[in-house]
Design a protein around this motif. Sequence first.
Motif, PDB file in Angstrom:
ATOM      1  N   TYR A 128      42.622  94.215   8.480  1.00 39.98           N
ATOM      2  CA  TYR A 128      43.183  92.957   8.968  1.00 39.98           C
ATOM      3  C   TYR A 128      42.096  92.100   9.614  1.00 39.98           C
ATOM      4  O   TYR A 128      41.968  90.900   9.325  1.00 39.98           O
ATOM      5  N   GLN A 129      41.283  92.710  10.470  1.00 39.80           N
ATOM      6  CA  GLN A 129      40.251  91.946  11.147  1.00 39.80           C
ATOM      7  C   GLN A 129      39.225  91.405  10.158  1.00 39.80           C
ATOM      8  O   GLN A 129      38.758  90.273  10.279  1.00 39.80           O
ATOM      9  N   LYS A 130      38.867  92.212   9.154  1.00 40.87           N
ATOM     10  CA  LYS A 130      37.928  91.746   8.138  1.00 40.87           C
ATOM     11  C   LYS A 130      38.515  90.584   7.347  1.00 40.87           C
ATOM     12  O   LYS A 130      37.808  89.648   6.973  1.00 40.87           O
ATOM     13  N   GLU A 131      39.822  90.653   7.068  1.00 44.82           N
ATOM     14  CA  GLU A 131      40.469  89.570   6.341  1.00 44.82           C
ATOM     15  C   GLU A 131      40.482  88.285   7.154  1.00 44.82           C
ATOM     16  O   GLU A 131      40.263  87.189   6.634  1.00 44.82           O
ATOM     17  N   LEU A 132      40.720  88.405   8.462  1.00 47.02           N
ATOM     18  CA  LEU A 132      40.684  87.218   9.318  1.00 47.02           C
ATOM     19  C   LEU A 132      39.298  86.590   9.302  1.00 47.02           C
ATOM     20  O   LEU A 132      39.145  85.367   9.227  1.00 47.02           O
ATOM     21  N   LEU A 133      38.273  87.431   9.365  1.00 47.34           N
ATOM     22  CA  LEU A 133      36.917  86.917   9.352  1.00 47.34           C
ATOM     23  C   LEU A 133      36.580  86.311   7.990  1.00 47.34           C
ATOM     24  O   LEU A 133      35.916  85.272   7.903  1.00 47.34           O
ATOM     25  N   ARG A 134      37.053  86.950   6.909  1.00 45.67           N
ATOM     26  CA  ARG A 134      36.802  86.410   5.560  1.00 45.67           C
ATOM     27  C   ARG A 134      37.396  85.019   5.429  1.00 45.67           C
ATOM     28  O   ARG A 134      36.771  84.095   4.893  1.00 45.67           O
ATOM     29  N   ARG A 135      38.605  84.830   5.907  1.00 45.24           N
ATOM     30  CA  ARG A 135      39.238  83.511   5.834  1.00 45.24           C
ATOM     31  C   ARG A 135      38.467  82.482   6.628  1.00 45.24           C
ATOM     32  O   ARG A 135      38.317  81.331   6.215  1.00 45.24           O
ATOM     33  N   ALA A 136      37.973  82.915   7.807  1.00 41.88           N
ATOM     34  CA  ALA A 136      37.220  81.987   8.647  1.00 41.88           C
ATOM     35  C   ALA A 136      35.903  81.583   7.978  1.00 41.88           C
ATOM     36  O   ALA A 136      35.481  80.430   8.061  1.00 41.88           O
ATOM     37  N   VAL A 137      35.238  82.539   7.324  1.00 47.01           N
ATOM     38  CA  VAL A 137      34.004  82.232   6.606  1.00 47.01           C
ATOM     39  C   VAL A 137      34.288  81.236   5.486  1.00 47.01           C
ATOM     40  O   VAL A 137      33.537  80.263   5.273  1.00 47.01           O
ATOM     41  N   ALA A 138      35.385  81.445   4.757  1.00 40.25           N
ATOM     42  CA  ALA A 138      35.748  80.545   3.674  1.00 40.25           C
ATOM     43  C   ALA A 138      36.030  79.140   4.204  1.00 40.25           C
ATOM     44  O   ALA A 138      35.714  78.135   3.548  1.00 40.25           O
ATOM     45  N   GLN A 139      36.617  79.056   5.382  1.00 42.04           N
ATOM     46  CA  GLN A 139      36.968  77.757   5.938  1.00 42.04           C
ATOM     47  C   GLN A 139      35.767  77.044   6.553  1.00 42.04           C
ATOM     48  O   GLN A 139      35.597  75.837   6.379  1.00 42.04           O
ATOM     49  N   HIS A 140      34.909  77.815   7.263  1.00 40.69           N
ATOM     50  CA  HIS A 140      33.831  77.188   8.023  1.00 40.69           C
ATOM     51  C   HIS A 140      32.468  77.242   7.339  1.00 40.69           C
ATOM     52  O   HIS A 140      31.520  76.620   7.816  1.00 40.69           O
ATOM     53  N   GLY A 141      32.357  78.005   6.245  1.00 41.17           N
ATOM     54  CA  GLY A 141      31.156  77.930   5.434  1.00 41.17           C
ATOM     55  C   GLY A 141      30.078  78.948   5.706  1.00 41.17           C
ATOM     56  O   GLY A 141      29.160  79.098   4.905  1.00 41.17           O
ATOM     57  N   SER A 142      30.139  79.662   6.827  1.00 39.79           N
ATOM     58  CA  SER A 142      29.119  80.662   7.119  1.00 39.79           C
ATOM     59  C   SER A 142      29.675  81.669   8.112  1.00 39.79           C
ATOM     60  O   SER A 142      30.612  81.373   8.861  1.00 39.79           O
ATOM     61  N   GLU A 143      29.075  82.862   8.135  1.00 40.05           N
ATOM     62  CA  GLU A 143      29.516  83.885   9.089  1.00 40.05           C
ATOM     63  C   GLU A 143      29.197  83.467  10.521  1.00 40.05           C
ATOM     64  O   GLU A 143      29.954  83.759  11.437  1.00 40.05           O
ATOM     65  N   ALA A 144      28.065  82.790  10.700  1.00 38.62           N
ATOM     66  CA  ALA A 144      27.686  82.365  12.051  1.00 38.62           C
ATOM     67  C   ALA A 144      28.712  81.386  12.620  1.00 38.62           C
ATOM     68  O   ALA A 144      29.126  81.501  13.779  1.00 38.62           O
ATOM     69  N   TRP A 149      34.931  81.280  15.855  1.00 38.81           N
ATOM     70  CA  TRP A 149      36.383  81.106  15.816  1.00 38.81           C
ATOM     71  C   TRP A 149      37.144  82.413  15.729  1.00 38.81           C
ATOM     72  O   TRP A 149      38.255  82.526  16.236  1.00 38.81           O
ATOM     73  N   VAL A 150      36.568  83.386  15.060  1.00 40.06           N
ATOM     74  CA  VAL A 150      37.240  84.670  14.867  1.00 40.06           C
ATOM     75  C   VAL A 150      36.299  85.785  15.286  1.00 40.06           C
ATOM     76  O   VAL A 150      35.186  85.888  14.763  1.00 40.06           O
ATOM     77  N   ALA A 151      36.747  86.610  16.213  1.00 42.86           N
ATOM     78  CA  ALA A 151      35.923  87.721  16.671  1.00 42.86           C
ATOM     79  C   ALA A 151      35.851  88.803  15.610  1.00 42.86           C
ATOM     80  O   ALA A 151      36.780  89.007  14.826  1.00 42.86           O
ATOM     81  N   THR A 152      34.732  89.498  15.572  1.00 39.37           N
ATOM     82  CA  THR A 152      34.614  90.638  14.684  1.00 39.37           C
ATOM     83  C   THR A 152      35.296  91.842  15.322  1.00 39.37           C
ATOM     84  O   THR A 152      35.757  91.786  16.463  1.00 39.37           O
ATOM     85  N   ALA A 153      35.321  92.940  14.589  1.00 44.31           N
ATOM     86  CA  ALA A 153      35.978  94.143  15.114  1.00 44.31           C
ATOM     87  C   ALA A 153      35.272  94.682  16.351  1.00 44.31           C
ATOM     88  O   ALA A 153      35.874  95.376  17.162  1.00 44.31           O
ATOM     89  N   VAL A 190      40.173  86.117  24.451  1.00 47.80           N
ATOM     90  CA  VAL A 190      41.091  84.991  24.280  1.00 47.80           C
ATOM     91  C   VAL A 190      40.599  84.145  23.114  1.00 47.80           C
ATOM     92  O   VAL A 190      39.422  83.772  23.057  1.00 47.80           O
ATOM     93  N   THR A 191      41.473  83.871  22.172  1.00 49.86           N
ATOM     94  CA  THR A 191      41.145  83.009  21.043  1.00 49.86           C
ATOM     95  C   THR A 191      41.267  81.553  21.475  1.00 49.86           C
ATOM     96  O   THR A 191      42.308  81.143  21.966  1.00 49.86           O
TER      97      THR A 191
END
Length: 317
Positions: A128-144, A149-153, A190-191
């Motif tokens: 689940y956490q990896k999926e949240l991060l994957r979506r954030a990367v797709a939206q924002h363009g980079s892992e950095a 926006w989304v914390a890693t595990a 806190v998000t």
Amino acid sequence: MAPSCRTGSAPCRFRGREGGAPVSRPRLGGRRELHRDAQPAAGGSSPFLPGPSFTDRPPAHAPHRESRGALDEADGVVPGGVTVLDDEVPAVANLDAELLDALRRAARNAADDAVTFTVNSGWRSAAYQKELLRRAVAQHGSEAEAARWVATATTSPHGPVDVKMDAGPLGDAKPAEVKMAYNQGMRTTVTTDHGPLAVYVAHLGSVRVNPRAGLSSGQRDAGAQSPGQAVAAEENERVVLLGDLNGALDDRAYAGLTSRMESAQETAGAGFGFSWPATLPVVRIDQILVRGVKPESAWVLPATGSDHRPVAARISW
């Protein structure tokens, strides 16, 4: 949106408005107020655990994700109306046992003041956490950028912080579940709209007077060092620590904190900011410390039923 947070012997409550209507999850804007008080605010709901941002949460009408398997309650997806007492919900049941016990005791105590704790995010599976991060990367363009926006595990745990209420070999020998009954430190993530914010809440021991031995500060010093060590190891860039630290910040016992964080009161506060004793304050022993965010203002609130006065601060990014 500018939510408020009160801490002390009770957990935080985040309140905000979105689109003119009350919301239960702490999606914060660029500015917020933090309050440290010895008593919980009464009334309303009290969502303690941070929730995913709008980019994180799977749509309620679409429980399946494309070609990557299902995301459901078993992964930590939280249905509506869940409380910390719901054992059948994995997001609650799979939380750290000590944390869950503390939350449930706090929830039962809060119920006496007609305050209900609701959960909108808790334990999540790695998938689940990896999926949240994957979506954030797709939206924002980079892992950095996504990491803002989304914390890693490794940067999104919720759990207790041992403030060393027990010292020496006998204290070390006590089981963790025994210590948890009176341990008074906690960390959560806190998000916010600017990325994850690590929040620590602590109630430390105080210097004691022994008729035979005189002043004793060993327990207090050990407790003061513990959150300093936790903040030193903290991976999130943005951190807030607040609580009854039972000491002024010029005490060298707090060097582990003051060397890494700044006081909201000393940076942006009005007046001396004294908080104790409540009847005629002469010293500030209740603190709000920050790292990676900017204190805009800090002040002392009117006395409540506590022997400490509440303190507050407004911060921005």
